[in-house]
Design a protein around this motif. Structure first.
Motif, PDB file in Angstrom:
ATOM      1  N   LEU A 150     -29.912 -19.180 -62.324  1.00  0.00           N
ATOM      2  CA  LEU A 150     -28.471 -19.339 -62.140  1.00  0.00           C
ATOM      3  C   LEU A 150     -28.150 -19.680 -60.686  1.00  0.00           C
ATOM      4  O   LEU A 150     -27.308 -20.536 -60.402  1.00  0.00           O
ATOM      5  CB  LEU A 150     -27.800 -18.027 -62.541  1.00  0.00           C
ATOM      6  CG  LEU A 150     -26.382 -18.108 -63.052  1.00  0.00           C
ATOM      7  CD1 LEU A 150     -26.269 -19.168 -64.120  1.00  0.00           C
ATOM      8  CD2 LEU A 150     -25.990 -16.769 -63.632  1.00  0.00           C
TER       9      LEU A 150
ATOM     10  N   LEU B 193     -29.053 -23.273 -60.089  1.00  0.00           N
ATOM     11  CA  LEU B 193     -28.004 -24.133 -60.651  1.00  0.00           C
ATOM     12  C   LEU B 193     -26.782 -24.154 -59.727  1.00  0.00           C
ATOM     13  O   LEU B 193     -26.220 -25.213 -59.456  1.00  0.00           O
ATOM     14  CB  LEU B 193     -27.558 -23.601 -62.016  1.00  0.00           C
ATOM     15  CG  LEU B 193     -28.450 -23.845 -63.229  1.00  0.00           C
ATOM     16  CD1 LEU B 193     -27.880 -23.137 -64.447  1.00  0.00           C
ATOM     17  CD2 LEU B 193     -28.543 -25.328 -63.506  1.00  0.00           C
ATOM     18  N   ALA B 194     -26.398 -22.970 -59.233  1.00  0.00           N
ATOM     19  CA  ALA B 194     -25.187 -22.880 -58.423  1.00  0.00           C
ATOM     20  C   ALA B 194     -25.358 -23.639 -57.111  1.00  0.00           C
ATOM     21  O   ALA B 194     -24.447 -24.358 -56.682  1.00  0.00           O
ATOM     22  CB  ALA B 194     -24.845 -21.416 -58.158  1.00  0.00           C
TER      23      ALA B 194
ATOM     24  N   ILE C  74     -27.287 -26.202 -56.550  1.00  0.00           N
ATOM     25  CA  ILE C  74     -27.240 -27.640 -56.828  1.00  0.00           C
ATOM     26  C   ILE C  74     -25.802 -28.074 -57.121  1.00  0.00           C
ATOM     27  O   ILE C  74     -25.357 -29.145 -56.704  1.00  0.00           O
ATOM     28  CB  ILE C  74     -28.148 -27.977 -58.033  1.00  0.00           C
ATOM     29  CG1 ILE C  74     -29.577 -27.540 -57.742  1.00  0.00           C
ATOM     30  CG2 ILE C  74     -28.102 -29.465 -58.336  1.00  0.00           C
ATOM     31  CD1 ILE C  74     -30.181 -28.122 -56.517  1.00  0.00           C
ATOM     32  N   ALA C  75     -25.029 -27.229 -57.824  1.00  0.00           N
ATOM     33  CA  ALA C  75     -23.672 -27.600 -58.197  1.00  0.00           C
ATOM     34  C   ALA C  75     -22.753 -27.656 -56.988  1.00  0.00           C
ATOM     35  O   ALA C  75     -21.749 -28.371 -56.985  1.00  0.00           O
ATOM     36  CB  ALA C  75     -23.127 -26.610 -59.219  1.00  0.00           C
TER      37      ALA C  75
ATOM     38  N   LEU D 291     -31.885 -30.679 -63.428  1.00  0.00           N
ATOM     39  CA  LEU D 291     -31.045 -30.740 -62.235  1.00  0.00           C
ATOM     40  C   LEU D 291     -31.224 -32.074 -61.517  1.00  0.00           C
ATOM     41  O   LEU D 291     -30.298 -32.582 -60.887  1.00  0.00           O
ATOM     42  CB  LEU D 291     -31.391 -29.578 -61.297  1.00  0.00           C
ATOM     43  CG  LEU D 291     -31.088 -28.214 -61.903  1.00  0.00           C
ATOM     44  CD1 LEU D 291     -31.455 -27.110 -60.928  1.00  0.00           C
ATOM     45  CD2 LEU D 291     -29.624 -28.115 -62.250  1.00  0.00           C
TER      46      LEU D 291
END
Lengths: 203, 221, 260
Positions: B24, B27-28, B30-31, B115
């Protein structure tokens, strides 16, 4: 086999905790280390086990063999915390320690029967009460063979009945030629144990 | 040894979901990048390998402090140290690192291609980045083990571990990103930096466990 | 969204008691499952016989999965938000079970919407992904679902986890209107809403009907899965408390044996 402690001393920055501890334990002999809180009982057990470097002196196995070259390899250390994972079941915990420590003695199920907890075999360790957790930790002594048991407050959290039962296990271990050194403020009722009394701690 | 690896994997999967949190976090990170640099797809595609590497690096540093701390808190660490005759301590540390990487590092490598798509990277770049992550993230775990062992006795060792470990993982990051770019940009080579990174991983897989073992022994005082 | 709140309130009042919930939901479950299967079969059939788009060709059929999945992703979050209110205001045990059951299902629908959108975007826009407002806010929704799941998993005791999880869910509700109106507020690559708008749908009835049937079918599927997951969670908690009890109970019978 003989556990020989010569002139052992430990130091914790601010000053000596204990000094010049000397004793020897033959096969089948036991030692109770008693004294008030903070007297250095736990430190002594940790120093003998080799978890703490003593400032002077040694703890050795006399008549060391290939199997048990030094104290750590020949000992079970039962610390104040149970060394079990709450997320794993009782069986998973014990069988891990049996595989990891090697030299299997009793089977895990037999050991659980000895401490009267066979019904908790497949329950997560976290479901158990304080006393039950301690008893599982005691079962760890039975599943792998070690001649020397180094115990730090082994009976904390146990009720009177379990305490008696534990004394029985200690006596059995001594009768089969094992060596026991236990730090405790509640004396374990086993006959023929030597006693090492720690005085009050010097301020 | 296998028993220790299996136990740690089981713990990693069963308790708390540290694995999920790592993914998570990855992901965060990269986001967040497109918000910072703007949603220009060409730019994102160009910096993609570097961003994936930095994200994976931060995500794998995240859970490192728990590597030995959990064992210390419940008393298992003492017993593990005392079994030095049966299992040398460095080997025990190595096994714990392997289990830790399998439950936290490998999932990051597995999600990294997805990703890569989000970062608009070319297929070759995605493949190269995942390959370098696969070979490079174990090094982070092995170096991190030393940091985790040094900080094991501290109550708030988490950030300290990251700060201590970061300088040592920079070479891994440099060669990993260099190899990932080497796969897409023509004059730059892929093989040399990739092999250098593999060498680093092998080197740290030996040095890390020994140093961590020594640190753990000192910490039990 | 009306059916969502109705469903949630229904479970709060009439089905207040977990045991009663188990018996009622057991009766509804097969019908709901059958309904969703029927609607999805009819919907898929209609989707494949509907006319193709003159520009997009066959790829337009992705819409029949993509759009309902995206709706359900948002509705799933609304179900969680209403349940979160139930946890915080009425402290209802079932509300917490409902959040726990809805989170993975909602996350799955969000993932489905993102994945199908990505497959659709490649031929249409020439890229798998762009960071425009609609896609980014959907991605954030996916992260929030995963965050809720991570928080639930991080705590051993579901009763203690209930309130923090509910608070996290409510904070995340802010994102839902952002997703819904992102296509109107910002100039995005993603096309604006075609079905739910003030001046009526701008989509041809031949495409609208299969889309609506798929949407109702997906909704039925969501509540079917949600109900199954809630029942599983209730049973899981009962088993956990029974296992805890089993550790205690037998201890008292074991004591006299030890004391002899």
């Amino acid at each position: 086999m003989k556990l020989v402690v010569t002139d052992l001393a430990a130091d914790r920055g601010s000053g000596p905790i204990f000094e010049a501890i000397t004793f020897a334990l033959q096969d089948g002999e036991g030692l109770l280390v008693t004294g008030p809180n903070g007297a250095g009982k736990s430190t002594l057990i940790r120093a003998i086990a080799g978890l703490l470097r003593p400032s002077a002196g040694t703890a050795e196995i006399e008549g060391a063999t290939e199997d048990w070259p030094d104290v750590p390899s020949a000992s079970h250390y039962l610390g104040p915390i149970n060394a079990m994972k709450p997320a794993l079941t009782v069986f998973e915990n014990l069988s891990f320690w049996q595989t990891f420590c090697g030299r299997p003695a009793l089977g895990v199920d037999e050991a659980l029967e000895r401490i009267g907890l066979e019904h908790t075999r497949d329950l997560p360790f976290s479901y158990l009460s304080t006393g039950q957790r301690r008893r599982v930790s005691i079962a760890k002594l039975l599943i792998s063979h070690r001649p020397v048991w180094l115990l730090d407050e082994p009976t904390s959290g146990l009720d009177a009945a379990s305490e008696l039962h534990f004394a029985e296990l200690v006596r059995e271990h001594m009768e089969t030629g094992g060596i026991v050194a236990a730090a405790t403020h509640l004396p374990i009722r086993v006959e023929g144990m030597k006693e090492l009394k720690f005085g009050g701690v010097a301020a | 040894m296998t028993a220790l690896i299996l136990r740690d994997i089981r713990l990693g999967l069963r308790a708390g979901g540290g694995m999920l949190i790592g993914i998570l976090f990855f992901l965060a990170v990269i986001a967040v990048v497109p918000f910072g640099v703007g949603p220009d797809l060409n730019l994102l595609g160009r910096i993609g390998p570097a961003i994936l590497w930095i994200g994976a690096l931060l995500a794998s540093l995240l859970g490192l402090d728990r590597l030995f701390q959990a064992d210390r808190e419940d008393g298992s660490l003492d017993i593990l140290i005392l079994q030095g005759h049966e299992h040398p301590l460095a080997l025990t540390v190595f096994a714990k690192c392997v289990a830790h990487w399998l439950t936290t590092g490998l999932p990051l490598v597995i999600v990294s291609p997805a990703l890569g798509l989000l970062m608009n990277m070319q297929p070759a770049a995605i493949l190269a980045t995942s390959a370098t992550l696969l070979a490079g993230t174990p090094a982070i775990t092995f170096i991190g083990a030393t940091g985790a062992a040094l900080a094991v006795a501290l109550p708030r060792g988490g950030l300290l571990v990251s700060v201590m470990v970061l300088p040592f993982v920079i070479p891994v990051l440099i060669f990993g990103v260099m190899a990932a770019y080497g796969a897409v940009e023509n004059p730059a080579p892929f093989t040399q930096p990739f092999l250098l990174m593999c060498a680093l991983t092998l080197f740290f897989s030996v040095l890390g466990p020994f140093a961590a073992g020594a640190a753990l022994k000192a910490s039990s005082d | 969204m009306n059916d969502t709140t109705a469903q949630a309130r229904f479970s709060f009042t009439a089905l207040a008691n977990p045991t009663r919930y188990l018996s009622y939901s057991g009766k509804i479950l097969p019908w709901l499952g059958g309904l969703s299967a029927l609607l999805l079969i009819v919907g898929l059939y209609m989707a494949f016989t509907a006319p193709e788009d003159y520009q997009q060709g066959i790829t337009v059929r992705i819409m029949y999965v993509h759009v309902p999945a995206a709706w359900l992703a948002m509705m799933g979050y609304m179900v969680m938000a209403v349940s979160a209110l139930g946890t915080l205001i009425w402290r209802h045990p079932l509300a917490d079970v409902s959040i726990k059951a809805a989170a993975p299902i909602g996350a799955a629908f969000t993932f489905l919407a993102l994945a199908t959108g990505s497959l659709w975007g490649k031929p249409m826009w020439g890229t798998w992904w762009v960071w425009d407002a609609r896609l980014t806010s959907m991605f954030v929704l996916f992260l929030m679902y995963l965050g809720v799941i991570a928080l639930q998993r991080a705590m051993d005791d579901p009763v203690k986890a209930a309130r923090p999880v509910a608070i996290l869910v409510l904070i995340g509700t802010v994102n839902i209107p952002i997703i819904k109106f992102s296509v109107d507020w910002w100039n995005t690559l993603h096309q604006p809403a075609a079905v739910f708008r003030m001046d009526g749908p701008t989509i041809d009835p031949s495409l609208l009907w299969p889309l609506l049937i798929m949407a109702v079918g997906f909704t039925a599927l969501f509540f079917f899965l949600h109900m199954v997951a809630m029942r599983t969670e209730i049973w899981r908690r009962r088993i956990a408390s029974m296992r805890r009890a089993s550790a205690r109970e037998q201890r008292s019978t074991a004591r006299p044996v030890l004391a002899e």
